[in-house]
Design a protein around this motif. Structure first.
Motif, mmCIF file in Angstrom:
data_model
loop_
_atom_site.group_PDB
_atom_site.id
_atom_site.type_symbol
_atom_site.label_atom_id
_atom_site.label_comp_id
_atom_site.label_asym_id
_atom_site.label_seq_id
_atom_site.Cartn_x
_atom_site.Cartn_y
_atom_site.Cartn_z
ATOM 1 N N PRO A 40 -7.757 -1.580 -7.569
ATOM 2 C CA PRO A 40 -6.738 -1.656 -6.847
ATOM 3 C C PRO A 40 -5.693 -0.830 -6.953
ATOM 4 N N SER A 41 -4.983 -0.398 -5.307
ATOM 5 C CA SER A 41 -4.182 0.173 -6.291
ATOM 6 C C SER A 41 -4.095 2.476 -7.048
ATOM 7 N N ALA A 42 -4.960 2.498 -7.598
ATOM 8 C CA ALA A 42 -5.246 3.393 -7.528
ATOM 9 C C ALA A 42 -4.364 4.630 -6.775
ATOM 10 N N GLY A 43 -4.579 4.516 -5.531
ATOM 11 C CA GLY A 43 -4.160 5.846 -4.758
ATOM 12 C C GLY A 43 -2.496 6.082 -4.782
ATOM 13 N N MET A 44 -2.012 4.237 -5.285
ATOM 14 C CA MET A 44 -0.364 4.465 -5.768
ATOM 15 C C MET A 44 -0.005 5.485 -6.677
ATOM 16 N N VAL A 45 -0.961 5.329 -7.397
ATOM 17 C CA VAL A 45 -0.622 6.107 -8.795
ATOM 18 C C VAL A 45 -1.040 7.838 -8.675
ATOM 19 N N THR A 46 -2.006 8.470 -8.166
ATOM 20 C CA THR A 46 -2.570 9.711 -7.990
ATOM 21 C C THR A 46 -1.486 10.420 -6.598
ATOM 22 N N MET A 47 -0.713 9.489 -6.122
ATOM 23 C CA MET A 47 -0.185 9.497 -5.195
ATOM 24 C C MET A 47 1.378 10.204 -5.476
ATOM 25 N N ILE A 48 1.492 9.607 -6.011
ATOM 26 C CA ILE A 48 3.074 11.034 -7.458
ATOM 27 C C ILE A 48 2.801 12.026 -6.891
ATOM 28 N N VAL A 49 1.621 13.274 -7.383
ATOM 29 C CA VAL A 49 0.781 14.195 -7.427
ATOM 30 C C VAL A 49 1.116 14.609 -5.827
ATOM 31 N N VAL A 50 1.152 13.834 -5.505
ATOM 32 C CA VAL A 50 1.188 14.432 -3.577
ATOM 33 C C VAL A 50 2.965 14.370 -3.458
ATOM 34 N N LEU A 51 4.189 13.573 -4.057
ATOM 35 C CA LEU A 51 4.919 13.816 -3.098
ATOM 36 C C LEU A 51 5.166 14.476 -4.302
ATOM 37 N N GLN A 52 5.010 14.794 -5.833
ATOM 38 C CA GLN A 52 5.931 16.013 -6.238
ATOM 39 C C GLN A 52 5.691 17.476 -6.268
ATOM 40 N N SER A 53 4.411 17.049 -5.500
ATOM 41 C CA SER A 53 4.073 19.192 -5.098
ATOM 42 C C SER A 53 4.846 19.687 -3.429
ATOM 43 N N VAL A 54 5.402 18.500 -3.187
ATOM 44 C CA VAL A 54 6.315 19.038 -2.176
ATOM 45 C C VAL A 54 8.054 18.620 -2.491
ATOM 46 N N GLY A 55 7.770 18.070 -3.737
ATOM 47 C CA GLY A 55 8.548 17.597 -3.513
ATOM 48 C C GLY A 55 10.355 16.651 -3.285
ATOM 49 N N LEU A 56 9.045 15.814 -3.171
ATOM 50 C CA LEU A 56 9.841 14.560 -2.700
ATOM 51 C C LEU A 56 10.117 14.011 -3.827
ATOM 52 N N PRO A 57 11.495 12.512 -3.465
ATOM 53 C CA PRO A 57 11.587 12.029 -4.284
ATOM 54 C C PRO A 57 9.738 10.516 -4.409
ATOM 55 N N VAL A 58 9.746 10.988 -6.059
ATOM 56 C CA VAL A 58 8.914 9.798 -6.587
ATOM 57 C C VAL A 58 8.958 7.941 -6.519
ATOM 58 N N GLU A 59 10.090 7.924 -7.152
ATOM 59 C CA GLU A 59 10.740 6.519 -6.657
ATOM 60 C C GLU A 59 10.530 5.539 -5.035
ATOM 61 N N ALA A 60 10.673 6.576 -5.082
ATOM 62 C CA ALA A 60 9.734 6.257 -3.633
ATOM 63 C C ALA A 60 8.853 5.209 -3.417
ATOM 64 N N ILE A 61 8.047 5.393 -4.669
ATOM 65 C CA ILE A 61 6.965 4.692 -4.512
ATOM 66 C C ILE A 61 7.375 3.056 -4.544
ATOM 67 N N ALA A 62 8.702 2.783 -5.021
ATOM 68 C CA ALA A 62 8.907 1.313 -5.319
ATOM 69 C C ALA A 62 9.076 1.120 -4.178
ATOM 70 N N ILE A 63 9.346 1.233 -3.153
ATOM 71 C CA ILE A 63 8.864 0.815 -0.955
ATOM 72 C C ILE A 63 7.857 0.317 -0.993
ATOM 73 N N LEU A 64 6.920 1.249 -1.619
ATOM 74 C CA LEU A 64 5.403 1.591 -1.143
ATOM 75 C C LEU A 64 4.969 -0.092 -1.697
ATOM 76 N N LEU A 65 5.133 0.258 -3.379
ATOM 77 C CA LEU A 65 4.479 -0.949 -4.280
ATOM 78 C C LEU A 65 3.926 -2.582 -3.080
ATOM 79 N N PRO A 66 5.714 -2.679 -3.128
ATOM 80 C CA PRO A 66 5.484 -3.885 -3.048
ATOM 81 C C PRO A 66 4.007 -4.607 -1.439
ATOM 82 N N ILE A 67 3.918 -3.395 -0.104
ATOM 83 C CA ILE A 67 2.996 -3.805 0.713
ATOM 84 C C ILE A 67 1.958 -3.398 0.176
#
Ligand code: ASP
Length: 410
Positions: A354-381
């Protein structure tokens, strides 16, 4: 009295689970009825998932080693490899293109107030993991002492060791027939235990769904409704239209026939949000209901459960664009191409939990310089979104095995 079939019992479990869960949500968290029911469903749901995990490692180990070893009898062993990997890449590419297109068309998150999430965002400590490190870590985790990997339940390392063992069994041939025989028996006996665990499935699934439905945060869901709708809608388009179409065009199997054979696994994936935990059920469906031979199924399905995740790939791509919109950043075509590749890498690297994709998504966000902290918005849903994407991840593995069987049986 004759009990209804297992499939009927599971469907009943789904309906009751969602119904009771929504009922509890209206009663409220403070009610003793809610608390007691949630406690009991927590116990039953965990028991079901634990039982599946109990058989997971012996099953992955035996099924891949035997699967690869049995491929030696297959006239087209190289073709099986090529078609399998080709199918994984192709289907994930289609999923990512769908995710990117939907996010470009509907632009979820554009103009949304990021400040309302400020608390959640600042509370989240993002782990910094640049693409290069992610890659190095992925490589580093592949080869491990097999006994340690088996004992620690490290699925990726077990997959790799079993692949190597299978290849050794092919090359060694007759000399190691006893080991192969032993592994075959291990596989059969594990599948027998899976059959017993499945009797608990209706209760386990009901319990998991009660918890899921009762603990959803409705307020947050409405705030993020557009994004949730885009992701679920696109995931469904991929799972209900694109994948069945590929299946029909290549094998002639109709979506209805596929659903009848696959539903146990799809529902279990939905309820557990874990491709790995579902793997025992997936293998059972593919072999017993969808008539994929053991040599193909035992190879394609466990490999797919760790490496082939269409739902996750689609989600990671769409979510990256959502975060870009929230941050008011426009991603160029080139940057979206980077998202394409990193989303695939993230999906391949995500373990089936469960939620493994959220963790590896950090790589996607970082690859194009997006704020990784935004994951906090996605976690609850994520609990909700994970259900659909895991079901599609598992569907994709089943379809892959059927397509591979068809295309390599010449
Ligand atoms: N839960 C997913 C799976 O097991 C992985 C993910 O989080 O995307 O397939």
């Amino acid at each position: 009295m004759k009990l209804p079939s297992l499939n009927m019992q599971i469907l009943l479990g789904v309906v009751l689970g969602v119904g009771i869960g929504l009922g509890l949500a209206t009663l409220g968290k403070a009610s003793p009825v809610t608390q007691n029911t949630l406690y009991i469903s927590g116990l039953v749901g965990t028991l079901f998932v634990d039982l599946l995990k109990m058989v997971l490692i012996p099953l992955v180990f035996a099924s891949i080693a035997v699967g690869v070893a049995n491929l030696r009898a297959h006239k087209q062993i190289h073709r099986v490899w090529v078609v399998t990997l080709g199918f994984f890449v192709l289907s994930m590419s289609i999923a990512i293109v769908l995710g990117l297109s939907a996010a470009n068309i509907f632009e979820p998150g554009r103009g949304m107030q990021l400040s309302m999430f400020a608390d959640a965002t600042s509370a989240f400590q993002a782990k910094q993991l640049p693409v290069s490190d992610f890659f190095a870590q992925l490589l580093h985790n592949i080869f491990k002492n097999p006994l340690a990997a088996l004992a620690q339940g490290d699925v990726l390392a077990v997959v790799v060791f079993s692949l190597i063992l299978g290849i050794a069994l092919v090359i060694g041939g007759e000399r190691y027939k006893n080991i192969l025989h032993l592994l075959q028996e291990l596989l059969e006996i594990t599948l027998m235990i899976v059959g017993w665990i499945m009797r608990l499935a209706p209760f386990g699934i009901m319990a998991l769904l009660i918890k899921l439905a009762a603990t959803q945060d409705a307020a947050l869901l409405t705030t993020l409704a557009q994004f949730v709708a885009v992701v679920i809608g696109t995931t469904l388009i991929h799972g209900v239209i694109a994948l069945p179409l590929i299946l029909y065009l290549t094998t002639g199997v109709t979506p209805w026939r596929f659903w009848l054979g696959a539903r146990e696994a799809l529902i279990t994936a939905f309820a557990t949000s874990s491709s790995s935990a579902t793997l025992p059920v997936t293998l059972r469906c593919v072999e017993q209901h969808l008539h994929v031979r053991r040599d193909i199924a035992g190879f394609v399905v466990p490999l797919g459960a760790t490496c082939n995740m269409d739902g996750t790939a689609l989600y990671e791509a769409a979510a990256a664009l959502f975060v870009a919109n929230l941050a008011g950043i426009d991603l160029s075509f080139g940057q979206q191409l980077v998202v394409f590749f990193t989303a695939m890498l993230g999906a391949i690297g995500a373990p089936g939990i469960p939620s493994a994709g959220m963790v590896t998504m950090i790589v996607v966000l970082q690859s194009v310089g997006l704020p990784v902290e935004a994951i906090a918005i996605l976690l609850p849903i994520d609990r909700l979104l994970d259900t659909f994407r895991t079901a599609v991840n598992v569907e994709d593995d089943m379809i892959a095995s059927m397509v591979v069987q068809k295309l390599t049986d010449a």
